[in-house]
Motif scaffolding. Structure first.
Motif, PDB file in Angstrom:
ATOM      1  N   ASP A  46      43.519   6.774  34.262  1.00  0.00           N
ATOM      2  CA  ASP A  46      43.604   6.974  32.812  1.00  0.00           C
ATOM      3  C   ASP A  46      44.102   8.361  32.418  1.00  0.00           C
ATOM      4  N   ALA A  47      43.828   9.386  33.240  1.00  0.00           N
ATOM      5  CA  ALA A  47      44.182  10.782  32.927  1.00  0.00           C
ATOM      6  C   ALA A  47      43.438  11.295  31.697  1.00  0.00           C
ATOM      7  N   PHE A  48      42.171  10.926  31.571  1.00  0.00           N
ATOM      8  CA  PHE A  48      41.300  11.446  30.518  1.00  0.00           C
ATOM      9  C   PHE A  48      41.150  12.950  30.711  1.00  0.00           C
ATOM     10  N   GLY A  49      41.472  13.731  29.664  1.00  0.00           N
ATOM     11  CA  GLY A  49      41.476  15.188  29.778  1.00  0.00           C
ATOM     12  C   GLY A  49      42.865  15.763  29.878  1.00  0.00           C
ATOM     13  N   PHE A  50      43.897  14.906  29.735  1.00  0.00           N
ATOM     14  CA  PHE A  50      45.286  15.372  29.773  1.00  0.00           C
ATOM     15  C   PHE A  50      45.555  16.352  28.642  1.00  0.00           C
ATOM     16  N   SER A  51      44.982  16.094  27.460  1.00  0.00           N
ATOM     17  CA  SER A  51      45.106  16.998  26.319  1.00  0.00           C
ATOM     18  C   SER A  51      43.755  17.136  25.652  1.00  0.00           C
ATOM     19  N   LEU A  52      43.527  18.277  25.011  1.00  0.00           N
ATOM     20  CA  LEU A  52      42.250  18.570  24.370  1.00  0.00           C
ATOM     21  C   LEU A  52      42.486  19.317  23.067  1.00  0.00           C
ATOM     22  N   SER A  53      41.586  19.087  22.108  1.00  0.00           N
ATOM     23  CA  SER A  53      41.584  19.886  20.882  1.00  0.00           C
ATOM     24  C   SER A  53      40.160  19.932  20.362  1.00  0.00           C
ATOM     25  N   MET A  54      39.694  21.138  20.030  1.00  0.00           N
ATOM     26  CA  MET A  54      38.327  21.311  19.558  1.00  0.00           C
ATOM     27  C   MET A  54      38.349  21.974  18.184  1.00  0.00           C
ATOM     28  N   ASP A  55      37.536  21.439  17.276  1.00  0.00           N
ATOM     29  CA  ASP A  55      37.417  22.007  15.941  1.00  0.00           C
ATOM     30  C   ASP A  55      35.954  21.943  15.539  1.00  0.00           C
ATOM     31  N   GLY A  56      35.288  23.102  15.574  1.00  0.00           N
ATOM     32  CA  GLY A  56      33.859  23.130  15.273  1.00  0.00           C
ATOM     33  C   GLY A  56      33.072  22.335  16.295  1.00  0.00           C
ATOM     34  N   VAL A  57      32.319  21.351  15.829  1.00  0.00           N
ATOM     35  CA  VAL A  57      31.476  20.550  16.724  1.00  0.00           C
ATOM     36  C   VAL A  57      32.197  19.303  17.218  1.00  0.00           C
ATOM     37  N   HIS A  58      33.461  19.166  16.890  1.00  0.00           N
ATOM     38  CA  HIS A  58      34.205  17.964  17.257  1.00  0.00           C
ATOM     39  C   HIS A  58      35.219  18.267  18.365  1.00  0.00           C
ATOM     40  N   LEU A  59      35.354  17.325  19.297  1.00  0.00           N
ATOM     41  CA  LEU A  59      36.267  17.467  20.428  1.00  0.00           C
ATOM     42  C   LEU A  59      37.084  16.187  20.551  1.00  0.00           C
TER      43      LEU A  59
ATOM     44  N   PHE B 140      29.785  10.678  22.530  1.00  0.00           N
ATOM     45  CA  PHE B 140      30.979   9.905  22.197  1.00  0.00           C
ATOM     46  C   PHE B 140      30.813   9.270  20.826  1.00  0.00           C
ATOM     47  N   THR B 141      31.864   9.373  19.988  1.00  0.00           N
ATOM     48  CA  THR B 141      31.780   8.811  18.640  1.00  0.00           C
ATOM     49  C   THR B 141      32.861   7.781  18.347  1.00  0.00           C
TER      50      THR B 141
ATOM     51  N   GLY C 219      47.845   4.376  26.006  1.00  0.00           N
ATOM     52  CA  GLY C 219      47.159   5.619  25.712  1.00  0.00           C
ATOM     53  C   GLY C 219      46.092   5.505  24.647  1.00  0.00           C
ATOM     54  N   ALA C 220      45.197   6.494  24.616  1.00  0.00           N
ATOM     55  CA  ALA C 220      44.098   6.496  23.655  1.00  0.00           C
ATOM     56  C   ALA C 220      43.607   7.909  23.428  1.00  0.00           C
ATOM     57  N   LEU C 221      42.906   8.091  22.301  1.00  0.00           N
ATOM     58  CA  LEU C 221      42.244   9.346  21.963  1.00  0.00           C
ATOM     59  C   LEU C 221      40.754   9.081  21.849  1.00  0.00           C
ATOM     60  N   TYR C 222      39.952   9.952  22.450  1.00  0.00           N
ATOM     61  CA  TYR C 222      38.497   9.831  22.410  1.00  0.00           C
ATOM     62  C   TYR C 222      37.926  10.984  21.591  1.00  0.00           C
ATOM     63  N   LEU C 223      36.927  10.678  20.773  1.00  0.00           N
ATOM     64  CA  LEU C 223      36.273  11.676  19.930  1.00  0.00           C
ATOM     65  C   LEU C 223      34.826  11.864  20.368  1.00  0.00           C
ATOM     66  N   PHE C 224      34.413  13.142  20.425  1.00  0.00           N
ATOM     67  CA  PHE C 224      33.047  13.500  20.759  1.00  0.00           C
ATOM     68  C   PHE C 224      32.533  14.479  19.709  1.00  0.00           C
ATOM     69  N   GLU C 225      31.228  14.458  19.493  1.00  0.00           N
ATOM     70  CA  GLU C 225      30.603  15.374  18.535  1.00  0.00           C
ATOM     71  C   GLU C 225      29.448  16.089  19.217  1.00  0.00           C
ATOM     72  N   ARG C 226      29.368  17.393  18.966  1.00  0.00           N
ATOM     73  CA  ARG C 226      28.301  18.204  19.564  1.00  0.00           C
ATOM     74  C   ARG C 226      27.143  18.354  18.583  1.00  0.00           C
ATOM     75  N   VAL C 227      25.958  18.040  19.059  1.00  0.00           N
ATOM     76  CA  VAL C 227      24.714  18.306  18.329  1.00  0.00           C
ATOM     77  C   VAL C 227      23.875  19.207  19.228  1.00  0.00           C
ATOM     78  N   GLY C 228      23.691  20.452  18.810  1.00  0.00           N
ATOM     79  CA  GLY C 228      23.036  21.410  19.695  1.00  0.00           C
ATOM     80  C   GLY C 228      23.955  21.730  20.851  1.00  0.00           C
ATOM     81  N   SER C 229      23.543  21.391  22.053  1.00  0.00           N
ATOM     82  CA  SER C 229      24.378  21.611  23.236  1.00  0.00           C
ATOM     83  C   SER C 229      24.810  20.305  23.885  1.00  0.00           C
ATOM     84  N   GLN C 230      24.613  19.187  23.179  1.00  0.00           N
ATOM     85  CA  GLN C 230      24.945  17.882  23.729  1.00  0.00           C
ATOM     86  C   GLN C 230      26.146  17.275  23.002  1.00  0.00           C
ATOM     87  N   PHE C 231      27.137  16.817  23.770  1.00  0.00           N
ATOM     88  CA  PHE C 231      28.296  16.128  23.216  1.00  0.00           C
ATOM     89  C   PHE C 231      28.113  14.625  23.366  1.00  0.00           C
TER      90      PHE C 231
END
Length: 347
Positions: A96-109, A138-139, A124-136
């Protein structure tokens, strides 16, 4: 001339070096290697940072599946960067090559997985993650509407507030195509496709959507067409869009003032401020062949963007590809030259 800060940035197979700059030198302060790193993971292929958080892509990591990819997360603390965990796609598949590109804005990755079979083989696909505290956590997983086989959404991604932009790449499985930029928007916490951007004078192989830049106010968008042929074969250009009544509207196509074939102008962007835009042309020939260059644009009081500088290293190296990557913060600019040769002692 870019004398004060000259530094080569290389893609490492399984490690990431952090470098701090003093007045006259760069000193490596940390060397980050994940405990679970394996050969050919290509840790460090993509990077994203925001505040004290750093995300590091390992596009071929085999933890979930062979070549599925992973993202390592670090937090800066008083004692240095601490490893806070690792992300893999919830539906990870081999290659899949997950991690080929990255972008972070605040608590969102946002994480690109260009070989994922979301709706067609390697679409291809884009995956979204959200950080709460120190935990990311999947959203969301997003795919391009009407995706084609081999389209590879996720080879580029830019996350900016409630907007996300993902590019397609012309893969071997599809015929030549100008390229498209997919726009996603977050409404009430839910991401969905909003708009597809194309170039008005599209030609096959332009690679429109290869990279993105955006002003801090999120009102102007810059989209790369690094293989555009208007000024010469693969000379490159970029397109400017403005946000108008909720949609991104095309305004102009921009070229280097000294546009030349095989420069790849527009391969990457950095936006230090609302009135500054930095553009990479990594294959540009200056005093040496394919040494690369970086162009600086400034917006005047009338709103027009004008080229004001062209930056090259103080000691250009042939085929160094200066301008492959850019990072700007405040009054500092870091330029990647992944094929640069180390300077001889004493220079």
């Amino acid at each position: 001339m870019l004398h004060p800060l000259r530094q080569s940035i290389s893609i490492l197979p399984c490690a990431l070096a952090l470098v701090a700059a003093s007045a006259d030198a760069q000193v490596q302060i940390e060397h980050l290697v994940p405990d679970m790193s394996t050969q050919n993971s290509q840790t460090g292929f993509a990077l994203a940072a925001d505040g004290d958080w750093l995300a590091v892509g390992a596009r071929f990591d085999p933890q979930a599946q062979p070549g599925a990819g992973a993202v390592d997360l670090y937090e800066r603390t008083a004692i240095g960067f601490e490893h806070r965990g690792r992300l893999v796609a919830p539906d990870a598949a081999a290659g899949d090559a997950f991690g080929f590109s990255l972008s972070m804005d605040g608590v969102h990755l946002a994480v690109g997985a260009p070989n994922n079979t979301a709706s067609a083989e390697k679409s291809g696909a884009l995956y979204l993650f959200e950080r709460v505290g120190s935990q990311f956590s999947f959203t969301a997983k997003l795919a391009a509407p009407g995706a084609l086989t081999g389209e590879r959404l996720g080879e580029s991604v830019l996350l900016a507030g409630d907007w996300m932009f993902g590019g397609m790449h012309i893969g071997d499985e599809v015929p030549p195509d100008p390229g498209r930029a997919y726009v996603f928007k977050r409404n009430g916490g839910t991401w969905s496709w909003h708009q597809t951007l194309t170039s008005a004078d599209a030609q096959d192989g332009d690679h429109f959507g290869f990279a993105y830049g955006i002003t801090p106010q999120h009102t102007e968008l810059f989209v790369s067409a690094r293989n555009d042929d208007d000024s010469g074969t693969n000379a490159g250009s970029f397109y400017r869009f403005e946000l108008e009544q909720g949609d991104w509207e095309p305004r102009e196509e921009v070229y280097a003032s000294d546009a030349a074939a095989n420069s790849y102008f527009g391969a990457c962007f950095a936006n230090p401020s609302a009135t500054e835009l930095i553009v990479g042309a990594p294959i540009a020939t200056t005093s040496v062949s394919k040494g690369g260059a970086v162009y600086v644009f400034e917006r005047d009081s009338a709103g027009a963007w004008n080229q004001t500088q062209k930056l090259v290293p103080s000691a250009p190296v042939a085929s160094a590809h200066f301008g492959t990557s850019l990072c700007a913060a405040g009054d500092w600019l870091v330029v990647g030259a992944p094929f640069d040769a180390p300077a001889p002692p004493g220079t």
